[in-house]
Scaffold this motif. Sequence first.
Motif, PDB file in Angstrom:
ATOM      1  N   ALA A  12       9.096  14.523  -3.729  1.00  0.00           N
ATOM      2  CA  ALA A  12       8.667  13.336  -2.978  1.00  0.00           C
ATOM      3  C   ALA A  12       8.733  12.086  -3.840  1.00  0.00           C
ATOM      4  O   ALA A  12       9.081  11.005  -3.364  1.00  0.00           O
ATOM      5  N   MET A  13       8.407  12.216  -5.100  1.00  0.00           N
ATOM      6  CA  MET A  13       8.448  11.066  -6.021  1.00  0.00           C
ATOM      7  C   MET A  13       9.873  10.524  -6.130  1.00  0.00           C
ATOM      8  O   MET A  13      10.096   9.305  -6.052  1.00  0.00           O
ATOM      9  N   ASN A  47       8.985   1.290  -9.295  1.00  0.00           N
ATOM     10  CA  ASN A  47       8.451   1.515 -10.636  1.00  0.00           C
ATOM     11  C   ASN A  47       7.710   2.849 -10.686  1.00  0.00           C
ATOM     12  O   ASN A  47       7.637   3.575  -9.685  1.00  0.00           O
ATOM     13  N   PHE A  48       7.175   3.150 -11.851  1.00  0.00           N
ATOM     14  CA  PHE A  48       6.552   4.459 -12.058  1.00  0.00           C
ATOM     15  C   PHE A  48       5.318   4.633 -11.180  1.00  0.00           C
ATOM     16  O   PHE A  48       5.122   5.691 -10.577  1.00  0.00           O
ATOM     17  N   ALA A  49       4.486   3.598 -11.095  1.00  0.00           N
ATOM     18  CA  ALA A  49       3.243   3.706 -10.330  1.00  0.00           C
ATOM     19  C   ALA A  49       3.522   4.008  -8.851  1.00  0.00           C
ATOM     20  O   ALA A  49       2.889   4.887  -8.247  1.00  0.00           O
ATOM     21  N   PHE A  50       4.478   3.281  -8.266  1.00  0.00           N
ATOM     22  CA  PHE A  50       4.773   3.513  -6.857  1.00  0.00           C
ATOM     23  C   PHE A  50       5.535   4.816  -6.658  1.00  0.00           C
ATOM     24  O   PHE A  50       5.453   5.432  -5.595  1.00  0.00           O
ATOM     25  N   GLY A  51       6.271   5.247  -7.686  1.00  0.00           N
ATOM     26  CA  GLY A  51       6.873   6.578  -7.620  1.00  0.00           C
ATOM     27  C   GLY A  51       5.802   7.653  -7.550  1.00  0.00           C
ATOM     28  O   GLY A  51       5.912   8.617  -6.783  1.00  0.00           O
ATOM     29  N   MET A  52       4.749   7.482  -8.345  1.00  0.00           N
ATOM     30  CA  MET A  52       3.622   8.413  -8.305  1.00  0.00           C
ATOM     31  C   MET A  52       2.941   8.392  -6.935  1.00  0.00           C
ATOM     32  O   MET A  52       2.538   9.441  -6.412  1.00  0.00           O
ATOM     33  N   MET A  53       2.850   7.206  -6.369  1.00  0.00           N
ATOM     34  CA  MET A  53       2.237   7.103  -5.039  1.00  0.00           C
ATOM     35  C   MET A  53       3.080   7.808  -3.993  1.00  0.00           C
ATOM     36  O   MET A  53       2.556   8.467  -3.085  1.00  0.00           O
ATOM     37  N   TRP A  54       4.413   7.691  -4.099  1.00  0.00           N
ATOM     38  CA  TRP A  54       5.284   8.426  -3.177  1.00  0.00           C
ATOM     39  C   TRP A  54       5.110   9.933  -3.361  1.00  0.00           C
ATOM     40  O   TRP A  54       5.132  10.693  -2.392  1.00  0.00           O
ATOM     41  N   GLY A  55       4.974  10.367  -4.611  1.00  0.00           N
ATOM     42  CA  GLY A  55       4.755  11.793  -4.858  1.00  0.00           C
ATOM     43  C   GLY A  55       3.463  12.282  -4.230  1.00  0.00           C
ATOM     44  O   GLY A  55       3.417  13.342  -3.593  1.00  0.00           O
ATOM     45  N   LEU A  56       2.392  11.491  -4.385  1.00  0.00           N
ATOM     46  CA  LEU A  56       1.112  11.853  -3.788  1.00  0.00           C
ATOM     47  C   LEU A  56       1.197  11.827  -2.266  1.00  0.00           C
ATOM     48  O   LEU A  56       0.660  12.713  -1.580  1.00  0.00           O
ATOM     49  N   LEU A  57       1.904  10.807  -1.736  1.00  0.00           N
ATOM     50  CA  LEU A  57       2.073  10.720  -0.285  1.00  0.00           C
ATOM     51  C   LEU A  57       2.822  11.941   0.242  1.00  0.00           C
ATOM     52  O   LEU A  57       2.469  12.495   1.289  1.00  0.00           O
ATOM     53  N   GLY A  58       3.863  12.371  -0.485  1.00  0.00           N
ATOM     54  CA  GLY A  58       4.616  13.549  -0.066  1.00  0.00           C
ATOM     55  C   GLY A  58       3.762  14.798  -0.067  1.00  0.00           C
ATOM     56  O   GLY A  58       3.866  15.651   0.832  1.00  0.00           O
ATOM     57  N   LEU A  59       2.902  14.915  -1.069  1.00  0.00           N
ATOM     58  CA  LEU A  59       2.021  16.080  -1.145  1.00  0.00           C
ATOM     59  C   LEU A  59       1.035  16.088   0.018  1.00  0.00           C
ATOM     60  O   LEU A  59       0.809  17.129   0.654  1.00  0.00           O
ATOM     61  N   VAL A  60       0.455  14.933   0.319  1.00  0.00           N
ATOM     62  CA  VAL A  60      -0.456  14.826   1.461  1.00  0.00           C
ATOM     63  C   VAL A  60       0.303  15.073   2.767  1.00  0.00           C
ATOM     64  O   VAL A  60      -0.216  15.724   3.689  1.00  0.00           O
ATOM     65  N   TRP A  61       1.532  14.578   2.820  1.00  0.00           N
ATOM     66  CA  TRP A  61       2.346  14.748   4.027  1.00  0.00           C
ATOM     67  C   TRP A  61       2.583  16.224   4.325  1.00  0.00           C
ATOM     68  O   TRP A  61       2.463  16.674   5.467  1.00  0.00           O
ATOM     69  N   VAL A  62       2.903  16.990   3.282  1.00  0.00           N
ATOM     70  CA  VAL A  62       3.209  18.406   3.474  1.00  0.00           C
ATOM     71  C   VAL A  62       1.944  19.215   3.725  1.00  0.00           C
ATOM     72  O   VAL A  62       1.908  20.067   4.626  1.00  0.00           O
TER      73      VAL A  62
END
Length: 267
Positions: free
Chosen positions: A129-130, A167-182
């Motif tokens: 997701a990230m 950037n890295f911070a928003f990449g981390m947020m996308w990763g967290l969003l993907g985890l919550v999404w799944v």
Amino acid sequence: MEKEPKNPGSPEAEGDAPAPSGAAPACAGASEGTGLLREVKQEVKAQVFHNTGYLRLDWFTLFWLFVAGCVIGLAVETVFHAIVYGGLESRAGLVWGPFSPIYGVGAVVLTLFLNRFYHSHNLVIFLVAMVVGSVLEYVTSWGMEFFWGAVAWNYSGTFGSINGRTNFAFGMMWGLLGLVWVRVALPAVKQAFSHVNAQNAAVRAVTVLMTAFLAADIAVTVLALDREGQRAQGVPATTWEQRFLDEHFPDSFLQARMQNMSVYGKG
């Protein structure tokens, strides 16, 4: 004992010599090309609409995921901005309705990429997701600047910034969003869709009407932003389309509607 004479109409009667090994029907090349295209089409379809993951994917499901992503994403971003930066700001991405299409596209893309990873380790889901989210954010930023000379965010000078587009911070947020999404969203989506009959006439009619509305909304938004870029470059209205857009979607409307976006025009 004498051999039985050959039937004059049989293939053997035409000659005993075998056909040349290089001989082939005239349409063999075309058939092979068509077969290859068919295989590629089937493979692409299998990858996109594979239906071997957690959620069954089809147009109905993906479309309403897009709509939900547009609405929910806009609401979350509005609340996030109010908490972090203070004050309410219009974060809409289309000229009509409470929609932010980047989140709608994000919902569809994350589902397509993560649907198969439902039973995978959380770290795998997070990393996929990230990467997917960061690429989506980068491409969206580049596309807005390339087509309209528009800038909606700029992360230059931040940790892990890539050309200011992600950037890295928003990449981390996308990763967290993907985890919550799944782990949270997809089970809820599956439960909700289990109560909806996609073949029902009323449901199909609503889907068709909503599809037509969003298609028009996206098309008008694209034209309005393009014309805003033209105005920023001092291009006068010489056609009826330009005059229509100037009248109904002036800079004041678009800037109030999309307060996080600045349009400078294609230089």
